[in-house]
Scaffold this motif. Structure first.
Motif, PDB file in Angstrom:
ATOM      1  N   ARG A 209       3.606   3.743  -2.619  1.00 27.32           N
ATOM      2  CA  ARG A 209       3.319   4.256  -3.967  1.00 27.32           C
ATOM      3  C   ARG A 209       2.935   5.737  -3.926  1.00 27.32           C
ATOM      4  O   ARG A 209       3.191   6.471  -4.886  1.00 27.32           O
ATOM      5  N   THR A 210       2.327   6.155  -2.843  1.00 35.17           N
ATOM      6  CA  THR A 210       2.032   7.586  -2.703  1.00 35.17           C
ATOM      7  C   THR A 210       3.323   8.390  -2.650  1.00 35.17           C
ATOM      8  O   THR A 210       3.447   9.442  -3.295  1.00 35.17           O
ATOM      9  N   ILE A 211       4.296   7.907  -1.900  1.00 30.51           N
ATOM     10  CA  ILE A 211       5.595   8.572  -1.824  1.00 30.51           C
ATOM     11  C   ILE A 211       6.254   8.621  -3.195  1.00 30.51           C
ATOM     12  O   ILE A 211       6.811   9.643  -3.612  1.00 30.51           O
TER      13      ILE A 211
ATOM     14  N   ASP B  55      -1.710  13.516   2.116  1.00 34.20           N
ATOM     15  CA  ASP B  55      -1.311  13.030   0.801  1.00 34.20           C
ATOM     16  C   ASP B  55      -2.141  11.814   0.394  1.00 34.20           C
ATOM     17  O   ASP B  55      -2.355  11.578  -0.797  1.00 34.20           O
ATOM     18  N   LEU B  56      -2.581  11.057   1.387  1.00 36.15           N
ATOM     19  CA  LEU B  56      -3.370   9.851   1.137  1.00 36.15           C
ATOM     20  C   LEU B  56      -4.336   9.651   2.292  1.00 36.15           C
ATOM     21  O   LEU B  56      -3.955   9.823   3.458  1.00 36.15           O
TER      22      LEU B  56
ATOM     23  N   GLY C 144       4.847   8.490  -6.059  1.00 36.92           N
ATOM     24  CA  GLY C 144       4.060   9.174  -7.067  1.00 36.92           C
ATOM     25  C   GLY C 144       3.426   8.261  -8.090  1.00 36.92           C
ATOM     26  O   GLY C 144       3.021   8.717  -9.176  1.00 36.92           O
ATOM     27  N   ASP C 145       3.290   6.955  -7.777  1.00 37.22           N
ATOM     28  CA  ASP C 145       2.675   6.036  -8.738  1.00 37.22           C
ATOM     29  C   ASP C 145       1.541   5.221  -8.116  1.00 37.22           C
ATOM     30  O   ASP C 145       1.335   4.056  -8.443  1.00 37.22           O
ATOM     31  N   LEU C 146       0.801   5.844  -7.195  1.00 40.09           N
ATOM     32  CA  LEU C 146      -0.377   5.187  -6.634  1.00 40.09           C
ATOM     33  C   LEU C 146      -1.356   4.858  -7.761  1.00 40.09           C
ATOM     34  O   LEU C 146      -1.656   5.715  -8.593  1.00 40.09           O
ATOM     35  N   GLY C 147      -1.845   3.649  -7.778  1.00 40.84           N
ATOM     36  CA  GLY C 147      -2.705   3.192  -8.874  1.00 40.84           C
ATOM     37  C   GLY C 147      -4.142   3.653  -8.736  1.00 40.84           C
ATOM     38  O   GLY C 147      -5.067   2.831  -8.653  1.00 40.84           O
ATOM     39  N   THR C 148      -4.357   4.962  -8.718  1.00 40.80           N
ATOM     40  CA  THR C 148      -5.722   5.468  -8.630  1.00 40.80           C
ATOM     41  C   THR C 148      -6.481   5.126  -9.900  1.00 40.80           C
ATOM     42  O   THR C 148      -5.918   5.088 -10.997  1.00 40.80           O
ATOM     43  N   GLY C 149      -7.775   4.860  -9.733  1.00 39.29           N
ATOM     44  CA  GLY C 149      -8.595   4.433 -10.848  1.00 39.29           C
ATOM     45  C   GLY C 149      -8.405   2.977 -11.206  1.00 39.29           C
ATOM     46  O   GLY C 149      -8.984   2.499 -12.191  1.00 39.29           O
ATOM     47  N   GLU C 150      -7.618   2.249 -10.396  1.00 34.40           N
ATOM     48  CA  GLU C 150      -7.324   0.846 -10.673  1.00 34.40           C
ATOM     49  C   GLU C 150      -7.665  -0.002  -9.451  1.00 34.40           C
ATOM     50  O   GLU C 150      -7.735   0.490  -8.327  1.00 34.40           O
ATOM     51  N   THR C 151      -7.852  -1.307  -9.702  1.00 34.08           N
ATOM     52  CA  THR C 151      -8.107  -2.257  -8.624  1.00 34.08           C
ATOM     53  C   THR C 151      -7.042  -3.340  -8.659  1.00 34.08           C
ATOM     54  O   THR C 151      -6.837  -3.990  -9.689  1.00 34.08           O
ATOM     55  N   ALA C 152      -6.333  -3.523  -7.546  1.00 39.49           N
ATOM     56  CA  ALA C 152      -5.349  -4.594  -7.407  1.00 39.49           C
ATOM     57  C   ALA C 152      -6.022  -5.764  -6.696  1.00 39.49           C
ATOM     58  O   ALA C 152      -6.552  -5.605  -5.594  1.00 39.49           O
ATOM     59  N   ALA C 153      -6.018  -6.933  -7.333  1.00 46.15           N
ATOM     60  CA  ALA C 153      -6.612  -8.143  -6.759  1.00 46.15           C
ATOM     61  C   ALA C 153      -5.486  -9.048  -6.282  1.00 46.15           C
ATOM     62  O   ALA C 153      -4.621  -9.451  -7.067  1.00 46.15           O
ATOM     63  N   LEU C 154      -5.491  -9.373  -4.990  1.00 46.62           N
ATOM     64  CA  LEU C 154      -4.400 -10.111  -4.366  1.00 46.62           C
ATOM     65  C   LEU C 154      -4.882 -11.493  -3.937  1.00 46.62           C
ATOM     66  O   LEU C 154      -5.745 -11.630  -3.077  1.00 46.62           O
ATOM     67  N   GLY C 155      -4.308 -12.516  -4.561  1.00 50.10           N
ATOM     68  CA  GLY C 155      -4.660 -13.889  -4.225  1.00 50.10           C
ATOM     69  C   GLY C 155      -3.433 -14.693  -3.840  1.00 50.10           C
ATOM     70  O   GLY C 155      -2.427 -14.148  -3.379  1.00 50.10           O
ATOM     71  N   LEU C 156      -3.501 -16.005  -4.051  1.00 47.61           N
ATOM     72  CA  LEU C 156      -2.370 -16.854  -3.706  1.00 47.61           C
ATOM     73  C   LEU C 156      -1.127 -16.482  -4.507  1.00 47.61           C
ATOM     74  O   LEU C 156      -0.016 -16.462  -3.974  1.00 47.61           O
TER      75      LEU C 156
END
Length: 385
Positions: free
Chosen positions: A322-324, A127-128, A326-338
């Protein structure tokens, strides 16, 4: 402005037996971490490392999702980046009955071949497919275009494909706090644990692994943090060219301590174990990276002031969850900071309790300013020149 001196000659010394073995899995793409880092963020389900034979693919037909994990070069038991990613998928297994299989490429060409083989698999049908480390980006860009119906996540890089969810980190923000700590410590008369400072030197150091845009973000943030705390401090900086060479990490740090450095921060994967060994031998201090390295490497806890952790496991867990859903953010980039708790400065288990309250307060305040947008952190050392 922080003064930066690049080391062109590095003396080699013998590293104690066992350091090399402990770091054999250190090439980590380069970096990452999350709990067990002593923090409260999600993403951790186990202690220390989880080995490949604990891969839990089992009966995939009963699983909520089936995930193929392709780790960065160096594999599991690196006590850092890959182990943090594994903790994330282990937690997804415990919380959501995710089934997963671990793949540990041993050479760069295997990254793409593993991506392709998992994409073509029908038993199980994944699935992923989760690709850990920035070195996987080029291969995944090609493989994902060849398998448009397969969903992927890449951790620590971005791939511009409609079927790839990308997770990146603002490492420079967490590294700023590491530099802020180093800048506040240098110049003070400190003697705790197995280390002490040389207060009249006002010098700190940075040891990187392979020089790349990603690792330079660590250097840039660190230098900016040092400058924020002590504009007259000098920052020594060098790259050892590998993430799995503790002897080179030792030699680079030893040269810095010889030149009066009170604290050395590393972004060098397994090479950083040599930095800790040099800190103990020279009676100085170090700052770890990825995971809380005072926990993952407790024999060095008496010289590790803190670690700049990356929530790699949190990103893996998020992708699986998110795969489970059904809302995996494909085509997107998540940027994680402070602000997103994607990076953080975590104080060492032994030395953290003796860090003065005014130092902690100053670092907390600079973190609040970064989150509020009142303090800008450079992501390239050239921005500091």
């Amino acid at each position: 402005m922080t003064h930066t001196r690049s080391l062109t000659t590095v003396s080699r010394r013998r590293v104690v037996a066992g350091v090399g073995a402990a770091a054999a899995g250190g090439l980590a793409g380069c970096l990452g971490g999350d709990p067990g880092d002593g923090s409260t963020s999600a993403g951790d389900g186990t202690n220390a490392a989880t080995t490949a034979d604990e891969s839990a693919i089992g009966d995939a037909s009963d699983a909520s999702a089936t995930v193929g994990m392709i780790y960065a070069l160096g594999g599991l038991d690196d006590r850092s980046f890959n182990d943090a990613a594994n903790r994330g998928i282990q937690r997804a297994r415990l919380d959501h009955d995710v089934a997963f299989a671990n793949e540990e490429p041993s050479a760069f060409p295997e990254l793409r071949s593993k991506q392709a083989s998992l994409s073509e698999s029908n038993d199980p049908d994944y699935d992923l497919i989760c690709c850990v480390g920035f070195l996987q980006a080029d291969g995944l860009s090609a493989v994902a275009s060849e398998h448009p119906d397969q969903r992927y996540a890449i951790i620590d890089s971005a791939v511009d494909r409609d079927n790839v969810a990308s997770y990146v980190f603002r490492e420079h923000e967490g590294s700023f706090q590491a530099g802020h700590l180093a800048g506040l410590v240098t110049g003070r008369d400190v003697s705790v644990g197995a280390g002490s400072t040389v207060p009249d030197e006002r010098t700190v150091g940075f040891v990187g692994g392979v020089e790349s845009d990603l690792v330079r973000k660590f250097e840039a943030g660190y230098r900016a943090g040092v400058d924020h705390a002590a504009a007259d401090a000098s920052t020594l900086a060098t790259y050892v060219g590998a993430f799995d060479d503790p002897e080179s990490g030792y030699a680079a740090a030893a040269e810095m301590y010889d030149q009066g450095a009170d604290v050395v921060y590393h972004a060098a994967g397994g090479s950083g174990l040599g930095v800790f060994q040099a800190a103990q031998e020279y009676g100085r201090y170090a700052i770890g990276v990825d995971s809380d390295q005072s926990r993952s490497n407790p024999r060095y806890a008496d010289v590790i002031l803190a670690s700049m952790v990356k929530r790699v496991g949190t990103a893996v867990y998020d992708a699986a969850e998110r795969t489970i859903d059904g809302d995996l953010g494909t085509g997107e980039t998540a940027a994680l900071g402070l602000a997103e708790d994607g990076v953080a400065l975590v104080y060492g288990t032994s030395l953290g309790p003796v860090i003065p309250d005014d130092v902690r307060a100053a670092i907390a305040a600079s973190g609040d300013r970064i989150v509020a947008g009142d303090l800008s952190v450079p992501s390239d050392p050239e921005e500091l020149n």
